[in-house]
Design an enzyme around this catalytic site. Structure first.
Site, PDB file in Angstrom:
ATOM      1  N   ARG A 131      -5.034  -3.840   2.598  1.00 46.76           N
ATOM      2  CA  ARG A 131      -3.917  -4.526   3.256  1.00 46.76           C
ATOM      3  C   ARG A 131      -2.641  -3.698   3.313  1.00 46.76           C
ATOM      4  O   ARG A 131      -2.017  -3.589   4.374  1.00 46.76           O
ATOM      5  CB  ARG A 131      -3.596  -5.845   2.528  1.00 46.76           C
ATOM      6  CG  ARG A 131      -4.463  -6.996   2.923  1.00 46.76           C
ATOM      7  CD  ARG A 131      -4.691  -7.892   1.728  1.00 46.76           C
ATOM      8  NE  ARG A 131      -5.487  -7.164   0.753  1.00 46.76           N
ATOM      9  CZ  ARG A 131      -6.821  -7.182   0.750  1.00 46.76           C
ATOM     10  NH1 ARG A 131      -7.463  -7.920   1.594  1.00 46.76           N
ATOM     11  NH2 ARG A 131      -7.513  -6.471  -0.124  1.00 46.76           N
ATOM     12  N   THR A 132      -2.219  -3.149   2.194  1.00 48.60           N
ATOM     13  CA  THR A 132      -0.908  -2.479   2.165  1.00 48.60           C
ATOM     14  C   THR A 132      -0.934  -1.267   3.102  1.00 48.60           C
ATOM     15  O   THR A 132      -0.047  -1.099   3.947  1.00 48.60           O
ATOM     16  CB  THR A 132      -0.565  -2.054   0.721  1.00 48.60           C
ATOM     17  OG1 THR A 132      -0.732  -3.188  -0.121  1.00 48.60           O
ATOM     18  CG2 THR A 132       0.854  -1.558   0.621  1.00 48.60           C
ATOM     19  N   ARG A 135       1.431   4.701  -2.853  1.00 43.38           N
ATOM     20  CA  ARG A 135       0.750   3.917  -3.892  1.00 43.38           C
ATOM     21  C   ARG A 135       0.135   4.905  -4.869  1.00 43.38           C
ATOM     22  O   ARG A 135      -0.575   5.835  -4.463  1.00 43.38           O
ATOM     23  CB  ARG A 135      -0.341   3.019  -3.316  1.00 43.38           C
ATOM     24  CG  ARG A 135      -1.159   2.369  -4.428  1.00 43.38           C
ATOM     25  CD  ARG A 135      -2.129   1.347  -3.957  1.00 43.38           C
ATOM     26  NE  ARG A 135      -1.458   0.128  -3.536  1.00 43.38           N
ATOM     27  CZ  ARG A 135      -2.101  -1.005  -3.234  1.00 43.38           C
ATOM     28  NH1 ARG A 135      -3.424  -1.038  -3.315  1.00 43.38           N
ATOM     29  NH2 ARG A 135      -1.448  -2.071  -2.850  1.00 43.38           N
ATOM     30  N   LYS A 178      -5.846  20.709  -6.822  1.00 46.28           N
ATOM     31  CA  LYS A 178      -5.691  22.115  -7.265  1.00 46.28           C
ATOM     32  C   LYS A 178      -4.614  22.245  -8.327  1.00 46.28           C
ATOM     33  O   LYS A 178      -4.220  23.341  -8.694  1.00 46.28           O
ATOM     34  CB  LYS A 178      -5.311  22.992  -6.063  1.00 46.28           C
ATOM     35  CG  LYS A 178      -6.284  22.950  -4.912  1.00 46.28           C
ATOM     36  CD  LYS A 178      -5.741  23.813  -3.765  1.00 46.28           C
ATOM     37  CE  LYS A 178      -6.189  23.303  -2.420  1.00 46.28           C
ATOM     38  NZ  LYS A 178      -5.312  23.757  -1.335  1.00 46.28           N
ATOM     39  N   HIS A 192       5.224  -4.053  -7.014  1.00 43.57           N
ATOM     40  CA  HIS A 192       4.663  -3.999  -5.659  1.00 43.57           C
ATOM     41  C   HIS A 192       5.648  -4.797  -4.791  1.00 43.57           C
ATOM     42  O   HIS A 192       5.354  -5.905  -4.344  1.00 43.57           O
ATOM     43  CB  HIS A 192       3.270  -4.639  -5.686  1.00 43.57           C
ATOM     44  CG  HIS A 192       2.441  -4.420  -4.465  1.00 43.57           C
ATOM     45  ND1 HIS A 192       2.898  -3.783  -3.326  1.00 43.57           N
ATOM     46  CD2 HIS A 192       1.152  -4.781  -4.183  1.00 43.57           C
ATOM     47  CE1 HIS A 192       1.924  -3.759  -2.420  1.00 43.57           C
ATOM     48  NE2 HIS A 192       0.857  -4.358  -2.919  1.00 43.57           N
TER      49      HIS A 192
HETATM   50  N1   CP Z   1      -2.382  -7.070  -1.593  1.00 43.38           N
HETATM   51  C1   CP Z   1      -2.683  -5.762  -1.711  1.00 43.38           C
HETATM   52  O1   CP Z   1      -1.889  -4.959  -2.214  1.00 43.38           O
HETATM   53  O2   CP Z   1      -3.898  -5.432  -1.180  1.00 43.38           O
HETATM   54  P1   CP Z   1      -4.494  -3.964  -1.103  1.00 43.38           P
HETATM   55  O3   CP Z   1      -4.727  -3.509  -2.527  1.00 43.38           O
HETATM   56  O4   CP Z   1      -5.744  -4.076  -0.302  1.00 43.38           O
HETATM   57  O5   CP Z   1      -3.446  -3.099  -0.455  1.00 43.38           O
END
Ligand code: CP
Length: 305
Positions: free
Chosen positions: A53-54, A103, A82, A131
């Site tokens: 999703r993100t 991320r 590396k 998040h």
């Molecule tokens: N909600 C969320 O962060 O989903 P993903 O881990 O799929 O990005």
């Protein structure tokens, strides 16, 4: 309100007024789409950890606004393999792009990236820590579903220890006079540091391990996955796997308009039969990632006030 060049690292960096401004900008994105607002702008999507999703909603938001995207979805294709440091990786990619979303499993990695980068950095999740864009889309979902954010009764169930979405949303909701219910076994309860902060902010909260105990009180139930990847010991994970399950039986004892949210992915904590009920808000919640991320990209790139 000016968000140009602002990093989005922690939900705690945003005031109530700023959060409400972002939600208003997201509504504007939904109501008046502008397919060329970010033309000529480039997003670097740097995902060192799995995401559906993100990552995809950031890409979709950027492209729907006329911008372009570079990046990767695993560290295994980068020069980190590396021995290159995160600092150098970010320093370089900030020269190739106008904005970065990252991320990374290390707590604090997004803050480090923001220090290294010459362009705005958006935290797409740093380990169990934060998040913030998920929290903003969660707030947007609650506001749309309940028509308000103030004075709501919100339950959180599952892995409250490792669940960064819970940590961020509880902090964000503290602006809106909520009553919070933390439903988890002792070992996975909300960390004391967050409870202390809620106490300082005079937020009313309850702790229990019994999913049914406060079911009739709730306006929203935020369900979380037991975060297998965060457990240092797989035997420990095995003890809690499948501990809570929201199903049709549970729904017999909730308010008619109670909404169930989940950041997804789900494993077995919400039965599929719940999807067809009026209570299920989790797919709408995931879809709300698009207007929120469009708004954030436009704000930090100075294309929206
Ligand atoms: N909600 C969320 O962060 O989903 P993903 O881990 O799929 O990005």
């Amino acid at each position: 309100m000016d968000f140009k060049n602002r990093d989005i690292i922690s939900i705690n960096d945003f005031s109530k007024e700023e959060l409400l401004h972002i939600l208003k900008a997201a509504r504007q994105m939904e109501q008046k789409p502008n397919g060329s607002l970010l033309r000529g702008k480039l997003l670097a999507a740097l995902f060192f950890e799995p995401s559906t999703r993100t990552r995809l909603s950031f890409i979709s938001a950027m492209e729907q606004l006329g911008g372009k995207v570079i990046g990767f979805s695993t560290a295994s294709v980068t020069s980190i393999q590396k021995g290159e440091s995160l600092w150098d990786t970010i320093k370089m990619t900030s020269r190739y792009s106008d904005v970065i979303v990252i991320r990374n499993p290390l707590e604090g990695s997004a803050r480090l990236a923001a220090e290294a980068a010459d362009v705005p950095v958006i935290n797409g999740g740093d380990g169990s820590n934060q998040h913030p864009t998920q929290t903003m889309l969660d707030l947007y979902t609650i506001q749309k579903a309940k028509g308000k954010l103030e004075n709501l009764h919100i339950g959180f169930v599952g892995d409250l220890k490792y669940g960064r979405t819970v940590h961020s949303l509880a902090m964000a909701m503290s602006h809106f006079s909520p009553t919070l219910y933390f439903i988890a076994p002792d070992e996975l309860q909300m960390p004391e540091s967050y409870l202390d902060e809620l106490f300082q902010k005079r937020v009313k909260y309850f702790k229990t391990s019994d999913l049914g105990r406060f079911s009739k009180e709730l306006d929203v139930l935020y369900v979380t996955r037991i975060q297998k990847e965060r457990f240092p010991d797989p035997v420990e994970y095995g003890k809690f796997k499948g501990i809570y399950r929201v199903d049709m039986e549970f729904l017999k004892n909730v308010k008619k308009d109670m909404k169930i949210m989940h950041a997804l992915p789900r494993v077995d904590e919400i039965d599929k039969s719940v999807d067809a009920t009026e209570h299920a808000a989790y797919f709408e919640q995931a879809a709300n990632g698009i207007p929120i991320r469009k708004a954030l990209l436009s704000l930090v790139l100075g294309k929206l006030k």
